[in-house]
Motif scaffolding. Structure first.
Motif, short mmCIF file in Angstrom:
data_model
loop_
_atom_site.label_atom_id
_atom_site.label_comp_id
_atom_site.label_asym_id
_atom_site.label_seq_id
_atom_site.Cartn_x
_atom_site.Cartn_y
_atom_site.Cartn_z
N HIS A 30 0.42 -1.38 -0.05
CA HIS A 30 -0.35 -0.09 -0.02
C HIS A 30 1.08 1.42 -0.08
O HIS A 30 1.26 1.24 0.60
CB HIS A 30 -0.79 -0.07 1.22
N ASP A 31 0.28 2.57 -0.75
CA ASP A 31 1.14 3.41 -0.21
C ASP A 31 1.57 3.60 1.21
O ASP A 31 0.42 4.00 2.15
CB ASP A 31 -0.21 4.98 -1.71
N GLN A 32 2.47 4.77 1.35
CA GLN A 32 2.66 5.49 2.56
C GLN A 32 2.55 7.15 2.26
O GLN A 32 3.33 7.53 1.54
CB GLN A 32 3.60 5.33 2.68
N VAL A 33 1.55 7.76 2.67
CA VAL A 33 1.09 8.91 2.75
C VAL A 33 2.28 9.74 3.67
O VAL A 33 1.50 9.72 4.54
CB VAL A 33 -0.43 9.12 2.39
N TYR A 34 2.71 10.58 3.41
CA TYR A 34 3.52 11.65 4.63
C TYR A 34 2.81 13.28 4.36
O TYR A 34 2.22 13.14 3.48
CB TYR A 34 5.07 11.74 4.57
N ARG A 35 2.86 13.73 5.19
CA ARG A 35 2.15 15.26 5.50
C ARG A 35 3.19 16.30 4.76
O ARG A 35 2.60 16.68 3.46
CB ARG A 35 2.17 16.35 6.69
N THR A 36 4.96 16.17 4.50
CA THR A 36 5.55 16.95 3.23
C THR A 36 6.43 16.60 2.99
O THR A 36 6.48 15.26 3.34
CB THR A 36 6.05 18.15 4.88
N ALA A 37 6.80 16.61 1.82
CA ALA A 37 7.64 16.06 0.92
C ALA A 37 9.13 16.25 1.57
O ALA A 37 9.61 15.02 1.53
CB ALA A 37 7.85 16.91 -0.26
N LYS A 38 9.70 16.59 2.37
CA LYS A 38 10.14 16.64 3.31
C LYS A 38 10.36 15.44 3.92
O LYS A 38 11.62 14.42 4.58
CB LYS A 38 11.03 17.47 4.47
N GLU A 39 9.19 15.23 5.24
CA GLU A 39 9.43 14.07 6.19
C GLU A 39 9.25 12.21 4.70
O GLU A 39 9.93 11.30 5.31
CB GLU A 39 7.77 13.76 6.31
N LYS A 40 8.77 12.88 3.74
CA LYS A 40 8.31 11.71 3.20
C LYS A 40 9.84 11.59 2.45
O LYS A 40 10.16 9.97 2.27
CB LYS A 40 7.23 12.09 1.67
N PHE A 41 10.15 12.09 1.59
CA PHE A 41 11.88 11.79 1.77
C PHE A 41 13.03 11.52 2.14
O PHE A 41 13.46 10.60 2.03
CB PHE A 41 12.82 12.88 0.95
N ASP A 42 12.77 11.74 3.73
CA ASP A 42 13.37 11.01 5.12
C ASP A 42 12.88 9.49 5.35
O ASP A 42 13.85 8.86 5.43
CB ASP A 42 13.11 12.17 6.22
N GLY A 43 11.97 9.29 4.84
CA GLY A 43 10.93 8.00 4.60
C GLY A 43 11.70 7.06 3.79
O GLY A 43 11.97 6.37 3.70
N VAL A 44 11.92 7.75 2.00
CA VAL A 44 12.37 6.96 1.91
C VAL A 44 13.60 6.42 1.46
O VAL A 44 14.33 5.48 1.68
CB VAL A 44 11.82 8.03 0.17
N VAL A 45 14.86 7.68 2.33
CA VAL A 45 16.01 7.64 3.03
C VAL A 45 16.01 6.24 3.61
O VAL A 45 16.93 5.27 3.88
CB VAL A 45 16.97 8.75 3.53
N ALA A 46 15.14 6.77 5.04
CA ALA A 46 15.47 4.94 5.68
C ALA A 46 15.01 3.68 5.44
O ALA A 46 15.71 2.81 5.54
CB ALA A 46 14.77 5.89 6.80
N GLU A 47 14.05 3.49 4.01
CA GLU A 47 13.86 2.61 4.01
C GLU A 47 15.07 1.78 2.70
O GLU A 47 14.57 1.30 2.40
CB GLU A 47 12.75 2.74 2.61
N ILE A 48 15.45 2.93 1.79
CA ILE A 48 16.38 2.24 0.67
C ILE A 48 17.06 1.92 1.80
O ILE A 48 18.19 0.67 1.43
CB ILE A 48 17.10 3.87 0.61
N LYS A 49 17.72 3.24 3.42
CA LYS A 49 19.33 1.73 3.68
C LYS A 49 18.99 0.67 4.09
O LYS A 49 19.72 0.06 4.70
CB LYS A 49 19.39 3.04 5.20
N GLN A 50 17.58 0.31 4.84
CA GLN A 50 17.35 -0.71 5.43
C GLN A 50 17.92 -2.10 4.10
O GLN A 50 18.09 -2.90 4.69
CB GLN A 50 15.72 -0.81 5.59
N ALA A 51 17.10 -1.66 3.12
CA ALA A 51 16.80 -3.00 2.24
C ALA A 51 18.59 -3.14 1.34
O ALA A 51 18.26 -3.60 1.64
CB ALA A 51 16.05 -1.90 1.03
N HIS A 52 18.95 -1.83 1.51
CA HIS A 52 19.97 -1.73 0.93
C HIS A 52 21.15 -2.75 1.52
O HIS A 52 22.41 -3.29 1.31
CB HIS A 52 20.16 -0.30 0.94
N ALA A 53 20.52 -2.50 3.05
CA ALA A 53 21.84 -3.22 3.69
C ALA A 53 21.52 -4.62 3.80
O ALA A 53 22.22 -5.11 4.12
CB ALA A 53 21.37 -2.77 5.05
#
Ligand code: ADP
Ligand code: MG
Length: 896
Positions: A414-437
């Motif tokens: 499902h989609d993950q919806v954040y309030r602001t673009a900044k929060e979204k991109f923080d989320g994106v980076v965290a997700e990438i780090k996790q999978a990348h690990a």
């Protein structure tokens, strides 16, 4: 609860299931033929092709030949490529042959699928075109699949830009021809600007199979293909107007971001009038509302649009002193594409780069209308179902969803919806780090180059290595995409960059072999391949263990189809994978199209800073918003097409006429019909039916006969004779004109006269048609403005476009008759004067008209058709004086 529809589906199966089911028996038939074809020798396979050709020639239908032809093709592919086509691939091939779009997911092997219907349909000898989205893919697929066609005894060609004329002709003469939509469309237009049949490239429009069909027939369908030539230089005007724009205030205009339109308010008009008058762009005393100001108003609006609606790095980039457009859907650079109507110049003025002169259209066609030329059309893509209505309505193409060879194992979250673009991109980076690990390969989708680069910055700060794939590096696109399935790979891509290249887990064997051979040409290819295959297989297992390819999208696109395209890059051939979308309330789609209700509900669900909301309801309502945008875009395309249809009908008439003229050996009848019609019209004007002799304008007629027919006749005297009425007058004029033209033909010689007639006809048609295209363009913008007067712009355009076209045909007759009546063999002095004039003007158009006259006269005055030294100075487009009937440049004037 199940609706009636879905209950019915459960019981009877969907319409799609039925289509698939109905094709199964054919697949069974092909399968049953396997042993028979496997037993054939390589030569037998080729001989089969000849047998099928004969049978087709004798009237056996392609449908009847299908099972054997497909079986033969399947066997040939096994031997040539080592690929045994899956049943699902045969299904796809059947649907293509039946003139459908086969929706087959990425990695299902569509390149091979196309060979089946291509082979079958090429049996009739009329050629099949396979259409790709870029030249790289045209070359790759042609080279790859030529092995299959070769094994079947068929020829393969590829058409690419900047190819020599002979190569291009040869490519079109092949059984199967690979080319991009652009090149095909341009060649069609080029063909219809030629004056000799044997120079034309395209033979038939028999059957086209369009790969990535949604990209070509939907996304690209909004921009017509245009061949144009430069008009006068108006860069000063653009620069001057550009200076005014920054002073324009928000209250001076209204903005419709959705429609990409900006309109001036009354206040804005007052302001502009003052400024433009001061700058001398608007003459004193003239207002912007005067009709004479239309052009100026047009260019000022374009300048405003250039400033407020077009953003650098998003809609275009600036490179090498040029404004290069970016495809909003694919993020690809559209080299050479220019916005029309002075908009591109306005952007060039805004960016301070060189302003290229506006172009006038010499020929144009939309992809819709080009592809509707084909007797049969088929298409393939991973994503067509959402646009099924459009394919049906515009192209009469059905969409059949072909089941995947193996079940899709990808998890779509499902989609993950954040309030602001900044929060979204923080989320994106965290997700990438996790999978990348875990070493999982990640493909991150963005909607623009700007956002790609923003994200790249964030990842760099985290010390993550990645590749960025966008319009700027599209040469390397394929290579990078091919690597995107390797362990630890992180690839950032604008939405669909690299379409057509398969992302295989662990890496792409073919690409890596080529790469390795490039660095070490000495290496043994067999050993190299074996080593790489083993490495890739090993890595593939590790990638699978890490969860397969992870597609992480950072925004939803305006169209669901583009989202699906991105998702579909993962999970090929039953591979594991996952996809998810990270969104924020600040995304364009949400901002412009998301309903207020959505926001209310989201805040009702309690959005917290830095936390995403995940709820199936959100996906649903976003998809509804997307469906609305899709429908609106479809409406826009439909409307465009309705306007283009007006011109398309006329273009068909003109191109058809041109072709007939080129094909006919003798045009004397055509030319005489034209002349008679001109005479008929002249008499009708000056001696109207049922009028009395004293109402006639015999002087006027006499003068017009001189002007139009080059004949000085005693018309006034004839009109005064007893018993002369309009019909007698017509007869006498026709007789005199026939005699005059007959003498001319004798003086020139029959052969020369025929060529003169042909050239004059073609030239005049082309001149008139170009003029007409420009007038239609103006008409189109004018009727758009008339819309305010409660009239239907389309109807106005249709009616007036038709009237203009009738005028074109009218003036075509008059002009051809006039020009032919004026040509004559020349005296030596005239000839020399004319040649001198040629040198000065270098006017190709005039040269083609007059040169035959010089040649004919030369025959009597020291001219020797066997001695080029006596020919004097000739234009390259003139007929060759040797009498071959060819142009000078293709005959004695040929370079090298
Ligand atoms: P699509 O265009 O559907 O995304 P491609 O035509 O690019 O897929 O093919 C993807 C990959 O699948 C290629 O590497 C190709 O060699 C492979 N492939 C195609 N058909 C078969 C088959 N029948 N068996 C095994 N591999 C296949
Ligand atoms: Mg493909």
């Amino acid at each position: 609860m199940l609706g009636i529809g879905s209950i019915a589906k459960k019981v009877f199966g969907s319409a799609n299931d039925r289509k698939v089911k109905s094709a199964r028996p054919l697949v069974a038939q092909i399968n049953a033929l396997e042993p028979q074809f496997q037993a054939l020798s390589d030569d037998d396979l080729k001989a089969k092709t000849n047998e099928f050709r004969d049978r087709a020639l004798k009237g056996e239908s392609l449908d009847a030949l299908l099972p054997e032809a497909f079986a033969n093709c399947r066997e040939a592919a096994r031997r040539a490529l080592g690929l045994w086509a899956f049943d699902t691939q045969l299904l796809g091939g059947i649907f293509l042959h039946q003139g459908n779009i086969a929706e087959m997911k990425t990695g299902e092997g569509k390149t091979l699928v196309a060979t089946f219907p291509a082979y079958l349909n090429a049996l009739t000898g009329k050629g099949v075109h396979i259409v790709t989205v870029n030249d790289y893919l045209a070359r790759r697929d042609a080279e790859w699949m030529s092995k299959v066609y070769g094994a079947l005894g068929m020829t393969t060609g590829v058409v690419v830009p900047e190819q020599g004329e002979a190569d291009k002709k040869a490519a079109y003469a092949c059984d199967v021809t690979y080319a991009t939509n652009n090149e095909l469309g341009f060649d069609y237009l080029r063909d219809n600007m030629k004056s000799e049949l044997d120079q034309m490239y395209q033979r038939y429009h028999n059957f086209a199979i369009v790969d990535e069909v949604d990209s070509i027939l939907i996304d690209e369908a909004r921009t017509p293909l245009i061949i144009s030539g430069p008009a006068q230089d108006r860069s000063e005007m653009y620069a001057a107007i550009n200076k005014v724009i920054p002073d324009i205030l928000p209250e001076h205009y209204t903005l419709d971001e959705k429609a990409r339109q900006a309109t001036f308010t009354e206040e804005g008009n007052d302001f502009l009038e003052e400024r433009l008058t001061a700058l001398g762009l608007l003459p004193d005393g003239q207002t912007l509302y005067d009709p004479e100001s239309a052009t100026l108003v047009h260019h000022v609006s374009q300048a405003l649009r250039a400033h407020v609606l077009f953003t650098r790095e998003k809609d275009y980039i600036v490179r090498d002193d040029q404004v290069v457009l970016i495809d909003e859907f694919t993020g690809r650079m559209m080299n050479g594409r220019r916005l029309s109507d002075g908009l591109h110049q306005a952007i060039e003025a805004k960016e301070g780069v060189g302003i290229k002169p506006e172009n006038v259209t010499l020929a144009s066609v939309t992809f819709q209308n080009y592809f509707r030329l084909y007797d049969k059309l088929g298409g393939m893509t991973g994503t067509a179902a959402t646009e099924a209505d459009e394919f049906r309505e515009i192209y009469n193409l059905g969409v059949v969803e072909v089941p995947t060879n193996r079940p899709v194992a990808r998890a779509d979250e499902h989609d993950q919806v954040y309030r602001t673009a900044k929060e979204k991109f923080d989320g994106v980076v965290a997700e990438i780090k996790q999978a990348h690990a875990k070493g999982q390969p990640i493909l991150v989708g963005t909607t623009s180059i700007e956002k790609s680069e923003f994200l790249a910055g964030l990842l760099r700060a985290e010390g993550i290595t990645f590749n960025v794939l966008n319009a700027r590096q599209h040469e390397q696109e394929a290579q990078i995409v091919a690597d995107a399935g390797k362990l630890n790979a992180v690839t950032i891509a604008t939405n669909m960059a690299g379409r057509g290249t398969d992302i295989q887990l662990g890496g792409n064997v073919e690409m890596r072999v080529l790469q390795a051979l490039a660095t070490d040409p000495q290496a043994d290819p067999e050993a190299l391949r074996a080593r790489i295959e083993a490495e890739v297989a090993d890595e593939k297992e590790k990638v699978k263990a890490a969860g397969g390819l992870f597609v992480l999208a950072t925004e939803r696109h305006e169209s669901r189809r583009i989202d699906n395209q991105l998702r579909g890059r993962s999970g090929r051939q039953g591979d594991p994978g996952r996809s998810t979308f990270f969104l924020s309330l600040e995304d364009d789609l949400m901002r412009i199209f998301g309903s207020e209700r959505l926001e209310k509900v989201l805040s009702g669900l309690g959005m917290k800073e830095g936390e995403a909301i995940v709820h199936p309801w959100v996906n649903k309502s976003l998809e509804r918003a997307q469906a609305k945008v899709e429908a609106r875009n479809f409406d826009i395309r439909k409307q465009l097409l309705k306007f283009d249809d007006v011109m398309n009908e006329q273009r068909k008439v003109v191109f058809h006429q041109r072709r007939e003229i080129m094909e006919s050996a003798d045009l004397a009848d055509v030319v005489k019909d034209m002349r008679d019609q001109v005479i008929d019209d002249l008499v009708t004007i000056h001696m109207p039916p049922k009028s009395y002799a004293d109402q006639w304008d015999a002087e006027g007629l006499q003068a017009d006969v001189v002007a139009h027919l080059g004949l000085d006749l005693p018309v006034v005297g004839w009109a005064a004779e007893e018993g002369v009425d309009d019909d007698v007058m017509r007869e006498r004029l026709e007789e005199a004109a026939d005699k005059y033209m007959g003498e001319k033909a004798d003086a020139f010689g029959a052969e020369t006269m025929r060529n003169v007639e042909k050239q004059i006809l073609l030239k005049t048609i082309d001149e008139k048609w170009r003029e007409h295209l420009l007038t239609l363009e103006h008409l189109r913008s004018v009727v758009g403005m008339r819309g305010y007067a409660q009239r239907d712009p389309l109807n106005e355009y249709k009616t007036e476009g038709f009237q203009l076209f009738e005028k074109l045909l009218d003036s075509l007759r008059t002009d051809v008759t006039k020009k032919l009546s004026q040509i004559r063999p020349m005296s030596k002095e005239e000839q020399e004067r004319m040649i001198a004039q040629f040198r000065q003007q270098q006017a190709a158009a005039a040269a083609a008209m007059v040169a035959p006259a010089i040649a004919a006269e030369g025959a009597r005055a020291g001219f020797d058709e066997n001695d080029p030294a006596t020919w004097g100075n000739l234009g390259r487009n003139d007929l060759c004086p040797c009498g071959s009937g060819k142009k000078f440049k293709h005959c004695h004037g040929r370079l090298a």
